[in-house]
Enzyme design. Structure first.
Site, PDB file in Angstrom:
ATOM      1  N   HIS A   1      45.898 -22.264  51.252  1.00  0.00           N
ATOM      2  CA  HIS A   1      47.317 -22.642  52.248  1.00  0.00           C
ATOM      3  C   HIS A   1      48.209 -23.291  51.509  1.00  0.00           C
ATOM      4  CE1 HIS A   1      46.160 -26.951  52.906  1.00  0.00           C
ATOM      5  NE2 HIS A   1      45.076 -26.503  52.775  1.00  0.00           N
TER       6      HIS A   1
ATOM      7  N   ASP B   1      50.732 -25.180  53.031  1.00  0.00           N
ATOM      8  CA  ASP B   1      51.362 -26.304  53.687  1.00  0.00           C
ATOM      9  C   ASP B   1      50.637 -27.512  53.362  1.00  0.00           C
ATOM     10  OD1 ASP B   1      48.983 -25.205  55.164  1.00  0.00           O
ATOM     11  OD2 ASP B   1      49.669 -26.606  56.721  1.00  0.00           O
TER      12      ASP B   1
ATOM     13  N   ASP C   1      45.378 -30.217  47.445  1.00  0.00           N
ATOM     14  CA  ASP C   1      45.171 -29.751  48.924  1.00  0.00           C
ATOM     15  C   ASP C   1      46.377 -29.212  49.317  1.00  0.00           C
ATOM     16  OD1 ASP C   1      44.346 -28.866  51.356  1.00  0.00           O
ATOM     17  OD2 ASP C   1      44.093 -31.077  52.296  1.00  0.00           O
TER      18      ASP C   1
ATOM     19  N   GLU D   1      47.691 -24.498  57.792  1.00  0.00           N
ATOM     20  CA  GLU D   1      46.136 -24.829  58.062  1.00  0.00           C
ATOM     21  C   GLU D   1      45.933 -26.386  58.482  1.00  0.00           C
ATOM     22  OE1 GLU D   1      42.400 -26.540  56.308  1.00  0.00           O
ATOM     23  OE2 GLU D   1      44.492 -27.171  55.997  1.00  0.00           O
ATOM     24  N   GLU D   2      47.048 -27.221  57.899  1.00  0.00           N
ATOM     25  CA  GLU D   2      46.917 -28.678  58.429  1.00  0.00           C
ATOM     26  C   GLU D   2      46.959 -29.013  60.020  1.00  0.00           C
ATOM     27  OE1 GLU D   2      45.729 -30.669  56.258  1.00  0.00           O
ATOM     28  OE2 GLU D   2      46.242 -30.050  54.393  1.00  0.00           O
TER      29      GLU D   2
ATOM     30  N   ASP E   1      36.832 -19.903  50.654  1.00  0.00           N
ATOM     31  CA  ASP E   1      37.771 -20.652  51.351  1.00  0.00           C
ATOM     32  C   ASP E   1      37.721 -22.109  50.427  1.00  0.00           C
ATOM     33  OD1 ASP E   1      40.282 -21.759  52.536  1.00  0.00           O
ATOM     34  OD2 ASP E   1      38.991 -21.968  54.559  1.00  0.00           O
TER      35      ASP E   1
ATOM     36  N   HIS F   1      45.064 -36.152  51.033  1.00  0.00           N
ATOM     37  CA  HIS F   1      45.782 -36.703  52.323  1.00  0.00           C
ATOM     38  C   HIS F   1      46.253 -38.258  51.921  1.00  0.00           C
ATOM     39  CE1 HIS F   1      44.064 -33.387  55.426  1.00  0.00           C
ATOM     40  NE2 HIS F   1      44.709 -32.882  54.237  1.00  0.00           N
TER      41      HIS F   1
END
Length: 485
Positions: free
Chosen positions: A121, A123, A154, A188-189, A215, A459
């Site tokens: 992903h 985003d 990520d 995704e987030e 994934d 994150h």
């Protein structure tokens, strides 16, 4: 007395014999391979880092309700991919799905083979206000052997590593025999409803249902398993489910000078206290049992004996795992009180109070069964329990006895010869849940070496990946794509 001692001695002897035999039968499941040498198809490290650094500069931050605060950034990022990987875009079929998500289809020469899907992903999560980074989070700074910025862990790291691996193979004339699919979600987030879910529907309409999916999920890390000093690559073979419950109490308000025995807040607090005092039971589910099958033989003698004989020592093993929140999460459907609201003013009785409970479901526990557990624990009809949207069950458990799992294991051993490989239960959510009805075996792994401090950067502030590890990630995907032939 002898009549009692002899049978007891016989039972003890039999028990010890079984323990010893099962321990001796617990043999290594690791694959021994020498590290592969670099060849002409592998990307040189001095040019690799800039690919990821450039991708980080796009502020592809997704927000809730499928709303994109940085719509132009997603558009420009996708244009950047087209410009940066021209051979990939000219060779693979490309389809935009939803608002910003992408699907690439690399057609194989053998159409009868089942496709393999790789999920990433583009985003990223927002940068928390007030956190001072060593380098600006969207600068893509390369310094001290690291690539810095939001998305380096990520998940732009996997987006760019896969595309760079594809580009290199295309340039060198590689053609897969098996069709390879590459889904790049853009939300995704925030749940993947506009990206991964629509990609899954699109593939289903094309009858391109993958037999295997990879994934993000586990990584290569150290010092997480007692008595194992080697790095461990954890490949997720299942993912915990997700459930959010809302607890609500309503009753008459009024002046605080004449309170009832329990206010709405007091009644809700009592319910929350009962709930925390009634945790769901711990279980060693199939993914954790399989993790022990892979790691148990690599442990010291007495721990190896414990793991090889869970039929006898399971309560002790579960107790040890329950001592740490990180390991307890792998053996329990966890419940966390994450929000509470109630009250209008200091001298007014609250007419209502509410709380939010976030629950992560083990395989075997269901939304229905856990909701009923909460209801039975609280035992108060005045506390209204309701589910919110976005809940889903734990995923099915994927098979480790597959060519794809062995190919991953072999590739990891080749690139990281001192690393052990083991299946495990992924405790965080990923886009793969949208493909449960599409793919038979779903694995969750990112080829990144991260220590405990690195894991906190996901994150968090100062997200970064080492230049060497990023190059190894490119090599991992490149070798894996070739092995799938």
């Amino acid at each position: 007395m002898k009549k009692i001692i002899l049978p007891i001695s016989l039972i003890i002897t039999i028990l010890f014999s079984i323990i010893i035999i099962k321990t001796l039968l617990s043999t290594s499941k690791q694959i021994s391979h020498a590290q592969t040498s670099s060849d002409s198809t592998q990307v040189k490290q001095d040019t690799t880092s800039q690919y990821l650094a450039d991708a980080v500069k796009f502020k592809t931050v997704s927000a809730k309700n499928n709303h994109f605060d940085h719509q132009d950034e997603f558009i420009n990022f996708n244009r950047h991919l087209e410009k940066t990987f021209p051979k990939t875009h000219n060779t693979l079929a490309r389809k935009q799905i939803g608002q910003n998500s992408l699907l690439f289809i690399w057609r194989g020469t053998k159409t009868q083979t089942t496709p393999v899907l790789f999920i990433t992903h583009s985003d990223v999560v927002p940068v928390e206000p007030g956190h001072i980074w060593s380098f600006p989070p969207f600068s893509g700074k390369i310094s001290d052997g690291y690539i810095w910025g939001r998305g380096t862990l990520d998940n732009k790291v996997n987006v760019i590593a896969q595309l760079l691996a594809i580009e290199t193979l295309v340039v060198n004339g590689f053609q897969p025999t098996r069709t390879l699919l590459f889904a790049i979600g853009a939300d995704e987030e925030t749940g993947g409803e506009n990206g991964a879910r629509k990609i899954a529907e699109y593939l289903n309409n094309l009858n391109l249902n993958p037999g295997v999916i990879l994934d993000e999920g586990g990584v290569i890390t150290k010092n997480i398993i007692p008595s194992i000093n080697s790095p461990v690559a954890l490949i997720g073979i299942a993912e915990k489910g997700y459930l959010t419950l809302s607890l609500h109490v309503s009753q008459a308000g009024g002046h605080a000078s004449m309170p009832p025995h329990h206010t709405a807040i007091g009644r809700l607090s009592s319910a929350l206290h009962k709930l925390e005092a009634s945790p769901l039971p711990t279980k060693i589910t199939s993914p954790i049992r399989q993790m022990f099958d892979y790691l148990g033989p690599e442990m010291g003698s007495w721990r190896k004996a414990l793991i090889a004989n869970l039929w006898l020592f399971q309560p002790l093993v579960k107790h040890q795992l329950s001592l740490s929140p990180s390991t307890n999460a792998s053996i329990q459907s966890t419940m966390a009180i994450t929000q509470i609201n109630g009250g209008m003013a200091e001298n007014i009785l609250p007419p209502s109070a509410s709380a939010t409970i976030n629950i992560r479901l083990l395989p075997g526990d269901t939304v229905e069964s856990v909701t009923e557990h909460v209801r039975q624990a609280i035992q108060d009809p005045g506390v209204i329990i309701s589910t919110t949207s976005g809940n889903y069950e734990a995923s099915p458990v994927s098979d480790t006895d597959t060519n794809f799992f062995r190919s991953m294991q072999e590739t990891i051993h080749q690139l990281y010869p001192d690393t052990l490989v083991a299946p495990y239960l992924s405790i965080s959510a990923s886009d793969s849940r949208h493909f449960v009805k599409t793919g038979r075996n779903i694995y969750r792994f990112s080829p990144l070496r991260l220590d405990n401090n690195d894991l906190k950067r996901i994150h968090g502030k100062d997200e970064r990946i080492s230049e060497i590890d990023f190059k190894n990630a490119v090599d991992f995907y490149q070798q894996l794509f070739v092995k799938l032939n």
